[in-house]
Design a protein around this motif. Structure first.
Motif, PDB file in Angstrom:
ATOM      1  N   ASP A 153       0.836  -1.200   0.000  1.00  0.00           N
ATOM      2  CA  ASP A 153       0.000   0.000   0.000  1.00  0.00           C
ATOM      3  C   ASP A 153       0.872   1.252   0.000  1.00  0.00           C
ATOM      4  O   ASP A 153       0.585   2.231  -0.688  1.00  0.00           O
ATOM      5  CB  ASP A 153      -0.896   0.025   1.249  1.00  0.00           C
ATOM      6  N   GLN A 154       1.927   1.194   0.793  1.00  0.00           N
ATOM      7  CA  GLN A 154       2.812   2.347   0.903  1.00  0.00           C
ATOM      8  C   GLN A 154       3.542   2.605  -0.416  1.00  0.00           C
ATOM      9  O   GLN A 154       3.801   3.756  -0.768  1.00  0.00           O
ATOM     10  CB  GLN A 154       3.798   2.130   2.050  1.00  0.00           C
ATOM     11  N   MET A 155       3.868   1.541  -1.143  1.00  0.00           N
ATOM     12  CA  MET A 155       4.504   1.724  -2.451  1.00  0.00           C
ATOM     13  C   MET A 155       3.552   2.438  -3.405  1.00  0.00           C
ATOM     14  O   MET A 155       3.965   3.334  -4.149  1.00  0.00           O
ATOM     15  CB  MET A 155       4.888   0.363  -3.042  1.00  0.00           C
ATOM     16  N   LEU A 156       2.306   2.042  -3.378  1.00  0.00           N
ATOM     17  CA  LEU A 156       1.306   2.716  -4.211  1.00  0.00           C
ATOM     18  C   LEU A 156       1.242   4.193  -3.842  1.00  0.00           C
ATOM     19  O   LEU A 156       1.235   5.072  -4.701  1.00  0.00           O
ATOM     20  CB  LEU A 156      -0.065   2.057  -4.023  1.00  0.00           C
ATOM     21  N   LEU A 158       3.593   6.070  -2.347  1.00  0.00           N
ATOM     22  CA  LEU A 158       4.820   6.802  -2.670  1.00  0.00           C
ATOM     23  C   LEU A 158       4.998   6.988  -4.171  1.00  0.00           C
ATOM     24  O   LEU A 158       5.471   8.030  -4.624  1.00  0.00           O
ATOM     25  CB  LEU A 158       6.032   6.063  -2.099  1.00  0.00           C
ATOM     26  N   GLY A 159       4.602   5.960  -4.929  1.00  0.00           N
ATOM     27  CA  GLY A 159       4.856   6.010  -6.361  1.00  0.00           C
ATOM     28  C   GLY A 159       3.814   6.773  -7.147  1.00  0.00           C
ATOM     29  O   GLY A 159       4.124   7.381  -8.170  1.00  0.00           O
ATOM     30  N   ARG A 160       2.572   6.766  -6.665  1.00  0.00           N
ATOM     31  CA  ARG A 160       1.501   7.237  -7.530  1.00  0.00           C
ATOM     32  C   ARG A 160       0.534   8.247  -6.946  1.00  0.00           C
ATOM     33  O   ARG A 160      -0.330   8.750  -7.646  1.00  0.00           O
ATOM     34  CB  ARG A 160       0.693   6.026  -8.042  1.00  0.00           C
ATOM     35  N   LYS A 161       0.627   8.539  -5.644  1.00  0.00           N
ATOM     36  CA  LYS A 161      -0.344   9.472  -5.088  1.00  0.00           C
ATOM     37  C   LYS A 161       0.198  10.895  -5.020  1.00  0.00           C
ATOM     38  O   LYS A 161       1.398  11.111  -4.909  1.00  0.00           O
ATOM     39  CB  LYS A 161      -0.782   9.013  -3.685  1.00  0.00           C
ATOM     40  N   GLU A 165      -3.354  13.441  -1.596  1.00  0.00           N
ATOM     41  CA  GLU A 165      -3.785  12.054  -1.382  1.00  0.00           C
ATOM     42  C   GLU A 165      -2.916  11.360  -0.331  1.00  0.00           C
ATOM     43  O   GLU A 165      -3.410  10.556   0.464  1.00  0.00           O
ATOM     44  CB  GLU A 165      -3.723  11.275  -2.704  1.00  0.00           C
ATOM     45  N   GLY A 202       7.409  10.821   1.519  1.00  0.00           N
ATOM     46  CA  GLY A 202       8.189  11.231   0.353  1.00  0.00           C
ATOM     47  C   GLY A 202       7.929  12.666  -0.044  1.00  0.00           C
ATOM     48  O   GLY A 202       7.846  12.981  -1.230  1.00  0.00           O
ATOM     49  N   LEU A 203       7.803  13.558   0.955  1.00  0.00           N
ATOM     50  CA  LEU A 203       7.546  14.974   0.696  1.00  0.00           C
ATOM     51  C   LEU A 203       8.546  15.809   1.490  1.00  0.00           C
ATOM     52  O   LEU A 203       9.464  15.267   2.090  1.00  0.00           O
ATOM     53  CB  LEU A 203       6.115  15.324   1.138  1.00  0.00           C
ATOM     54  N   ALA A 241      -8.049  10.115  -0.219  1.00  0.00           N
ATOM     55  CA  ALA A 241      -6.954   9.161  -0.035  1.00  0.00           C
ATOM     56  C   ALA A 241      -6.899   8.142  -1.170  1.00  0.00           C
ATOM     57  O   ALA A 241      -5.822   7.745  -1.618  1.00  0.00           O
ATOM     58  CB  ALA A 241      -7.101   8.439   1.304  1.00  0.00           C
ATOM     59  N   GLU A 242      -8.064   7.723  -1.643  1.00  0.00           N
ATOM     60  CA  GLU A 242      -8.112   6.695  -2.687  1.00  0.00           C
ATOM     61  C   GLU A 242      -8.041   7.280  -4.080  1.00  0.00           C
ATOM     62  O   GLU A 242      -8.145   6.549  -5.070  1.00  0.00           O
ATOM     63  CB  GLU A 242      -9.371   5.846  -2.531  1.00  0.00           C
ATOM     64  N   GLY A 243      -7.923   8.598  -4.151  1.00  0.00           N
ATOM     65  CA  GLY A 243      -7.751   9.224  -5.458  1.00  0.00           C
ATOM     66  C   GLY A 243      -9.022   9.314  -6.269  1.00  0.00           C
ATOM     67  O   GLY A 243      -8.977   9.439  -7.497  1.00  0.00           O
TER      68      GLY A 243
END
Lengths: 244, 244
Positions: A153-156, A158-161, A165, A202-203, A241-243
């Motif tokens: 979930d965390q990869m999703l 960090l990579g895409r949100k 989000e 990642g901010l 959160a879910e975009g």
DNA sequence: CGGCTGCGTTGATGTACATCAAGCTGGCGC
DNA sequence: GCGCCAGCTTGATGTACATCAACGCAGCCG
């Protein structure tokens, strides 16, 4: 920094705060699957210690001689790049487990965020106990699987949100985990500072700060004193959160 | 998309390609810890299937009735956001394991990248076998721990590395894993397309492409035919990957 | 009480990467 | 062979977030 095994000589650390029998988070932990008889066997190899805020529990690369269970307070796990960039891979609260390692070395550094109490198990002794109690092994496997799902979930995230989000996801996560510990899920406490939140998502601290005020402006959260956040519109936050 | 249990009726799928006895990746897998006697017990509950490229093996949310072991070829695991943004959480090669799940549902979708052969175990049967062979349980635990460590590395990559560092890390990872499978570690094959690489590294296809050409220009890699990459200066690539 | 310090917020500016938009190339069917 | 298509590359432009900088504010200690 001395190894945590020398804990008696460290500052800000106390030993044997409470025994397993009165453990407040027992149903959440690895211990949940053991009966009183078995718990007492576990208690023989465990030491409960209290650590002040902002202390290192173990460092990336240290020999992984112990595994730990947080019983109260907050800790963080992180990895560093040589130039100092930092990624926090997880926050730990009461009931959470840490210190599993593959190659006899810790893969990350663990540090307390607030004052924290921790159970420490000698890895070797835990291993022999796992042989004796297969359900202990099974339990650890199950905890590792859960952590793995969280990592994905965390990869999703960090990579895409987006920043918005990410912050919304973070608040939902904290709220859900507080609930699982039997605490109120709203308002949610942020024991960690902006820098830690930034390094988890990642901010930068500035973006974290701006995004909080932006969410406040749009009326879905309210920032309370003591670093607590009121989730005014939980469904909206969840959707962000879910975009959606 | 039909569930994979209906595999016999799927296109691009064949059954029972080879038995465990001749398994080419046995020492890498969960099976490594079992002797011939025990393997034969495992063989009773396994089915080996062949799947063409670009087929779904299982989908996020499906009941997690099976676990899988890739014996040859390449697969990918990914999670989606409602609007279609995708994060690939891992690539799988011969010897890799997938399908562990917490709550009886798969947490991600699994899809083949190239033509792939896979061992399929019924979860329930594997569970009973784990009770019978504790070392099987132990092995799975160890594999899950390894995966967890990899996931943490990936978080560091996604949260804190630049595009250049991400691509370099990716190449090193592919090279190391090829070596572990006993294949040459250079040049390294890229069975997946640019879009998959992008979704694994949290980038776009354009940035992946530009970064490859940039690394080529700086002379540390060379792009060969058949989507293979020559790691000309491995130490340099390694340093880029670690952000030095 | 007053200055210091660490942390959070806010503003101005910069930039790495995304987005939008063509071309290019190789494989494949006809 | 020829045209088509999907995937890769390259270029022009946009933007979300980082960076740089200032300021507010609470806690703390002399």
């Amino acid at each position: 920094m001395p190894p945590f095994d020398m804990v008696r000589s460290m500052t800000g650390v106390g030993v044997d705060v409470h025994p397993c029998g009165t453990c407040p988070v027992r149903p959440l932990t690895v211990c949940a699957v053991l009966d009183d008889e078995e718990i007492s066997r576990l208690a023989d190899i465990v030491q409960t210690v209290r650590v002040d805020a902002q202390h290192t529990i173990f460092s990336e690369g240290d020999p992984a001689t112990n595994v730990f269970n947080v019983t109260s307070g907050t800790a963080k796990l992180y990895k560093l790049l040589p130039d100092g960039r930092r990624q926090i891979t997880g926050f730990l609260f009461g009931g959470d487990f840490m210190g599993l390692s593959v190659n006899e070395r810790y893969a990350y550094t663990a540090e307390t965020v607030s004052a924290t109490t921790i159970c420490r198990f000698a890895r070797r002794k835990l291993d022999t106990l796992m042989d004796e109690f297969p359900k202990l092994q099974r339990r650890l496997f199950s905890l590792a699987s859960t952590e793995l799902a969280a990592a994905q979930d965390q990869m999703l995230l960090l990579g895409r949100k987006t920043a918005r989000e990410k912050i919304a996801s973070f608040l939902i996560m904290l709220s859900d985990r507080a609930a699982r510990r039997g605490q109120r899920d709203n308002p949610v406490a942020l024991p960690m500072g902006r820098a830690d939140i930034a390094d988890y998502l990642g901010l930068t601290t500035e973006t974290v700060s701006r995004t909080f005020t932006q969410l406040k402006s749009s009326g879905v959260i309210s920032l309370l004193e003591n670093n607590r956040v009121d989730l005014i519109d939980r469904t909206a936050i969840h959707e962000i959160a879910e975009g959606v």
